[in-house]
Design an enzyme around this catalytic site. Structure first.
Site, short mmCIF file in Angstrom:
data_model
loop_
_atom_site.label_atom_id
_atom_site.label_comp_id
_atom_site.label_asym_id
_atom_site.label_seq_id
_atom_site.Cartn_x
_atom_site.Cartn_y
_atom_site.Cartn_z
N CYS A 101 -1.77 -6.45 1.65
CA CYS A 101 -1.38 -5.39 2.59
C CYS A 101 -1.04 -5.98 3.96
O CYS A 101 -1.52 -7.05 4.33
CB CYS A 101 -2.52 -4.39 2.75
SG CYS A 101 -2.98 -3.52 1.24
N GLU A 107 -2.02 -4.93 6.90
CA GLU A 107 -3.17 -4.97 7.78
C GLU A 107 -3.98 -6.26 7.58
O GLU A 107 -4.31 -6.97 8.54
CB GLU A 107 -4.10 -3.77 7.54
CG GLU A 107 -3.44 -2.43 7.80
CD GLU A 107 -2.80 -1.82 6.56
OE1 GLU A 107 -2.06 -2.54 5.82
OE2 GLU A 107 -3.03 -0.63 6.32
N GLN A 112 3.10 -7.91 1.36
CA GLN A 112 3.75 -8.90 0.51
C GLN A 112 3.40 -8.58 -0.93
O GLN A 112 2.24 -8.66 -1.32
CB GLN A 112 3.28 -10.31 0.87
CG GLN A 112 3.48 -10.69 2.33
CD GLN A 112 4.94 -10.74 2.73
OE1 GLN A 112 5.75 -11.38 2.06
NE2 GLN A 112 5.29 -10.06 3.81
#
Length: 159
Positions: free
Chosen positions: A72, A74, A62
């Site tokens: 990120c 992850e 985002q």
């Protein structure tokens, strides 16, 4: 001065060599790239993780015009999982990325901040997180984040 030799092991395979559960997780990470908000970099990253209880959680990068304000894929997935199921270890994490030209050929790796967060997850639950990095040419299979972060900063570092 002496030299310290640090070696790591990274597997490399075709997606069909993964277990069915891992193939599904990689496909979920690919699907998560569609949820990316990346109007600035045009680099859509998706992550999917599997929890010990069998639940899957997706995340996507985002972005924000003020770059430090983004997140990120992850960490988006990890933080969502930890918020919803704080007592569940993450067993596997799959990551995929696409550009305007489609899915990336070579697997991408987590950034340093994401590596540090994954390291903390491994320490918190006292178990490794298997990481699957997807590229159209193949998948990197990593058994622990320590192979991507061989010199670690942990809670023990502050003792």
């Amino acid at each position: 001065m002496k030299t310290i030799d640090i070696s790591i092991k990274i597997g490399y395979c075709q997606p069909d060599e993964l277990s069915e559960k891992e193939q599904h997780l990689v496909q979920t990470a690919i699907m998560a790239t569609e949820h990316s908000y990346s109007p600035y970099s045009h680099f859509a990253v998706g992550a999917a993780l599997l929890l010990e209880n069998g639940n899957e959680v997706m995340g996507a990068n985002q972005e924000n015009a003020a770059y430090p304000s983004g997140l990120c894929a992850e960490r988006s997935a990890i933080f969502a999982a930890q918020s919803q199921w704080p007592d569940q270890a993450i067993t596997t994490l799959a990551i995929a990325a696409r550009t305007g030209g489609g899915l990336v050929r070579e697997p991408i790796v987590p950034c340093g901040a994401c590596r540090q967060v994954i390291l903390e997850i491994e320490a918190r639950y006292k178990r490794p997180v298997r990481i699957l990095l997807h590229g159209t040419e193949g998948v990197y299979v990593i058994d622990t984040i320590k192979d991507l972060l061989p010199l670690q900063f942990t809670g023990d570092s502050m003792q």
